[in-house]
Design a protein around this motif. Structure first.
Motif, PDB file in Angstrom:
ATOM      1  N   ARG A 145      -9.948   2.103  -3.956  1.00 56.71           N
ATOM      2  CA  ARG A 145     -10.382   0.982  -3.127  1.00 56.71           C
ATOM      3  C   ARG A 145     -11.956   0.756  -2.976  1.00 56.71           C
ATOM      4  N   GLU A 154      -6.709  -2.744   3.134  1.00 56.56           N
ATOM      5  CA  GLU A 154      -6.214  -1.619   2.374  1.00 56.56           C
ATOM      6  C   GLU A 154      -6.624  -0.294   2.872  1.00 56.56           C
ATOM      7  N   VAL A 197       0.861  -1.160   0.050  1.00 53.70           N
ATOM      8  CA  VAL A 197       0.015   0.047  -0.213  1.00 53.70           C
ATOM      9  C   VAL A 197       0.770   1.206  -0.016  1.00 53.70           C
ATOM     10  N   LEU A 241      -4.932   2.765   4.596  1.00 52.93           N
ATOM     11  CA  LEU A 241      -4.907   4.256   3.884  1.00 52.93           C
ATOM     12  C   LEU A 241      -5.676   5.298   4.750  1.00 52.93           C
TER      13      LEU A 241
END
Length: 190
Positions: A97, A119, A59, A123
């Motif tokens: 995403r 993920e 990521v 983030l």
């Protein structure tokens, strides 16, 4: 003066060629300011490598790749990798995403949904505390009242968005636009 010949293969193998040809590196990679988001990302890459955290590593490498791409893009000549610019890149990654999660959910691919969700959480950890929808609504109403746009409709959406001065890191543009539309439609019917 002492000089000697060194083969290019030696330079490449000892990684000296990259340090000698430093002019190919983007400007922001050489100028680190402690406490910046970019410094935090670089530190977290090293930390993820040490801890063998593949998800976090992928990521963050993706974010750093997006930052490098933005710095080299011909359309963004003034890119300086400030925190606000990086927050915009993170928000774009979050939107990707979320779209992937929607698509994978419709395709019943729960394994991929779980990966994208992990993920997404990672983030979100790089963003500051997000404004709630109610806080954004309050700001929109203040702008409408302050600029005497009481009879504003959807046609005035752009005007309101220009006057609305919200931090993109705390209030993503997509959410702000949806809230402004909601407030404007409720004012017309109410």
């Amino acid at each position: 003066m002492f000089s000697f010949l060194v083969s290019r293969s030696f330079l490449r193998s000892s990684n000296l060629l990259f340090s000698v040809s430093n002019n190919f590196r983007p400007r922001f990679l050489s100028e680190d300011v402690d406490g910046s988001l970019l410094s935090r990302l670089k530190f977290d890459v090293k930390d993820a490598m040490k801890n063998k955290d593949q998800l976090k590593l992928n990521v963050i490498r993706g974010l750093l790749s997006d930052i490098t791409y933005a710095s080299k893009s011909p359309t963004s000549k003034s890119f300086s990798a400030s925190d606000n610019e990086i927050y915009e890149i993170i928000n774009r990654a979050i939107n990707r995403r979320q779209e992937s999660i929607d698509q994978f959910s419709r395709a019943n691919r729960l394994d991929l949904v779980e990966n994208e969700s992990s993920e997404l959480l990672l983030l979100n950890s790089y963003l500051p505390k997000q404004m709630s929808v109610q806080e954004i609504e309050l700001e929109v109403v203040k702008v409408i009242d302050h600029f005497d746009l009481g009879d504003a409709g959807i046609k005035d959406l752009g005007k309101i968005l220009k006057k609305l001065n919200l931090d993109n890191a705390r209030a993503p543009k997509k959410t702000v636009v949806e809230v402004v539309k909601k407030v404007l439609s409720s004012r017309k019917t109410g």
